[in-house]
Write a protein that holds these residues in place. Structure first.
Motif, PDB file in Angstrom:
ATOM      1  N   HIS A 128       0.818  -1.211   0.000  1.00  0.00           N
ATOM      2  CA  HIS A 128       0.000   0.000   0.000  1.00  0.00           C
ATOM      3  C   HIS A 128       0.857   1.269   0.000  1.00  0.00           C
ATOM      4  CE1 HIS A 128      -3.879   1.679  -0.193  1.00  0.00           C
ATOM      5  NE2 HIS A 128      -4.505   0.765   0.523  1.00  0.00           N
ATOM      6  N   GLY A 129       0.162   2.393  -0.136  1.00  0.00           N
ATOM      7  CA  GLY A 129       0.816   3.686  -0.221  1.00  0.00           C
ATOM      8  C   GLY A 129       1.094   4.314   1.130  1.00  0.00           C
ATOM      9  N   THR A 179       1.002   1.425  -5.199  1.00  0.00           N
ATOM     10  CA  THR A 179       0.216   2.622  -5.452  1.00  0.00           C
ATOM     11  C   THR A 179       0.778   3.790  -4.656  1.00  0.00           C
ATOM     12  OG1 THR A 179      -2.063   3.498  -5.520  1.00  0.00           O
ATOM     13  CG2 THR A 179      -1.462   2.176  -3.596  1.00  0.00           C
ATOM     14  N   ALA A 180       0.778   4.982  -5.266  1.00  0.00           N
ATOM     15  CA  ALA A 180       1.260   6.205  -4.611  1.00  0.00           C
ATOM     16  C   ALA A 180       2.712   6.023  -4.160  1.00  0.00           C
ATOM     17  CB  ALA A 180       0.325   6.590  -3.469  1.00  0.00           C
ATOM     18  N   LEU A 181       2.991   6.073  -2.844  1.00  0.00           N
ATOM     19  CA  LEU A 181       4.371   5.905  -2.398  1.00  0.00           C
ATOM     20  C   LEU A 181       4.914   4.535  -2.799  1.00  0.00           C
ATOM     21  CD1 LEU A 181       6.825   7.039  -0.909  1.00  0.00           C
ATOM     22  CD2 LEU A 181       5.891   6.082   1.211  1.00  0.00           C
ATOM     23  N   SER A 182       4.112   3.487  -2.634  1.00  0.00           N
ATOM     24  CA  SER A 182       4.598   2.168  -3.029  1.00  0.00           C
ATOM     25  C   SER A 182       4.585   1.996  -4.549  1.00  0.00           C
ATOM     26  CB  SER A 182       3.793   1.044  -2.353  1.00  0.00           C
ATOM     27  OG  SER A 182       2.486   0.964  -2.851  1.00  0.00           O
ATOM     28  N   PRO A 208       2.058   6.959  -9.034  1.00  0.00           N
ATOM     29  CA  PRO A 208       3.241   6.865  -8.162  1.00  0.00           C
ATOM     30  C   PRO A 208       3.864   8.197  -7.760  1.00  0.00           C
ATOM     31  CG  PRO A 208       3.896   6.553 -10.441  1.00  0.00           C
ATOM     32  CD  PRO A 208       2.392   6.678 -10.445  1.00  0.00           C
TER      33      PRO A 208
END
Length: 300
Positions: A38-39, A117-120, A142
Motif C-alpha cells: 500500500h501507499g 500505489t502512490a508511495l509504493s 506513483p
C-alpha cells in the motif's frame, strides 16, 4: 477467494504480516505471484483485500499482501518508532517479500510481479529497476520524485518551518526523547501535516483502522526519496504505469515525465480524475487494464 494469514522475516529480522490469496480452483502446479503493498501510511485493509481478490478471481495467480513495517499488523525494530516510513527499508522489505514468495512450494519462483500505489508505486519503480527477479512492474499513481512532490505540496513558508522541525526532531531523538509526530492528513491547509489536501483526508481518515500519524522523520525521508532515478533500468521487465489526469497529490506531469524516461517494454494507462479515483470511479477500468497486462506478461 481462499486467503491465508502469513508472516515472514525481513533481512533485518522484522516480522511482517499479511495475507496470501490463491484462486478458488486449486492448482497442481506452482502459480505466478504478485506482491502488493500500500501507499503512504495506509494499511492492507484499505482496499488491498478487494484488489487481491479481484486478481485471483480473474487470473491463475496468487497474491501476497502485507503491511509495511511499523504499520498495521506488522512489527518494527524494537528501537524504531511505529508510524515511521523509511523508503529504503520499505523497498528492501518488498525484496524480502519476493524471497518469501519464492520459498513457497505453490509459487512459481520465476514469475514474480510487484504492484504498488502512490508511495509504493514509487517503490515498485525502484525495486523493479534493481531486483532482477521481478518479471512485471505495476506502478499506480506513483511518487516519482519526493523532492519535487514535496515542493508542490508545500504552502508558503512551510519549507522553512519543516526544516526547523526536522532539526529539532533530530536533536530530541539524539537526546533519547520519543520521535516527534505530525498528522498524516489534516483538513486545515495551514496546519503542518504530511498530505494537506482535503481529498487525502477524506479517503484516508475514512477508514476505522487508519491511524492518522507519521513521524517527523518520515517527511524528511519522503523529501529525499527519488524512486524514478533508475526507471530506465526497469527494462527489459515490462512496466505498466497508471496515471490520472488531475493528480494534485502525486502530480501528473511528474509521473508522465518519469514515464517518458522509461524504456520499452512499457505501457501507460492515463485516466480522468484525481489521485484516489483509482480506488473509486476508476477502479474497474484500472483493474481491468492491470489484469490484461498481467495476462500478457507475468502469465505469458
Amino acid at each position: 477467494m481462499p486467503r491465508e494469514d502469513i508472516a515472514f522475516q525481513t533481512s533485518d529480522n522484522v516480522t511482517l504480516r499479511g495475507w496470501f490469496y490463491t484462486p478458488e480452483a486449486s492448482s497442481t502446479t506452482p502459480l505466478p505471484c504478485l506482491v502488493i503493498t500500500h501507499g503512504f501510511s495506509a494499511v492492507k485493509e484499505m482496499n488491498l483485500d478487494v484488489l487481491a481478490a479481484r486478481f485471483t478471481c480473474s487470473l491463475p495467480i496468487s497474491c501476497l499482501v502485507y503491511d509495511h513495517r511499523g504499520f498495521g499488523a506488522s512489527d518494527n525494530q524494537p528501537s524504531a518508532p511505529r508510524q515511521e516510513i523509511i523508503p529504503s527499508l520499505q523497498c528492501s522489505d518488498i525484496s524480502d517479500a519476493i524471497t518469501y514468495a519464492q520459498g513457497r512450494e505453490d509459487v512459481n519462483k520465476e514469475k514474480i510481479g510487484i504492484w504498488g500505489t502512490a508511495l509504493s508505486g514509487g517503490h515498485a519503480l525502484y525495486v523493479g529497476a534493481v531486483d532482477r527477479r521481478v518479471k512485471a512492474v505495476l506502478s499506480q499513481v506513483p511518487v516519482v520524485s519526493g523532492w519535487e512532490n514535496a515542493q508542490r505540496l508545500a504552502r508558503p513558508g512551510n519549507v522553512a518551518e519543516l526544516n526547523h522541525l526536522f532539526q529539532e526532531d533530530r536533536l530530541a531523538r539524539a537526546a533519547g526523547k520519543p520521535a516527534g509526530t505530525i498528522p498524516a492528513v489534516d483538513l486545515n491547509p495551514l496546519a503542518i501535516s504530511a498530505l494537506s489536501l482535503p481529498e487525502a483526508y477524506e479517503w484516508l481518515a475514512g477508514y476505522s483502522l487508519y491511524k492518522n500519524e507519521v513521524t517527523v522523520k518520515t517527511i524528511e525521508e519522503f523529501r529525499a526519496y527519488n524512486p524514478s532515478a533508475n526507471i530506465h533500468h526497469i527494462s527489459p521487465t515490462p512496466l505498466l504505469m497508471t496515471v490520472v489526469e488531475n493528480d494534485d497529490l502525486m502530480p501528473t506531469d511528474l509521473a508522465l515525465a518519469a514515464y517518458a524516461r522509461a524504456l520499452e517494454p512499457k505501457e501507460l494507462q492515463l485516466l480522468p480524475g484525481s489521485h484516489f479515483s483509482v480506488f473509486g470511479p476508476n477502479f474497474e477500468k484500472t483493474v481491468e487494464r492491470q489484469v490484461d497486462f498481467l495476462k500478457r506478461t507475468l502469465l505469458a
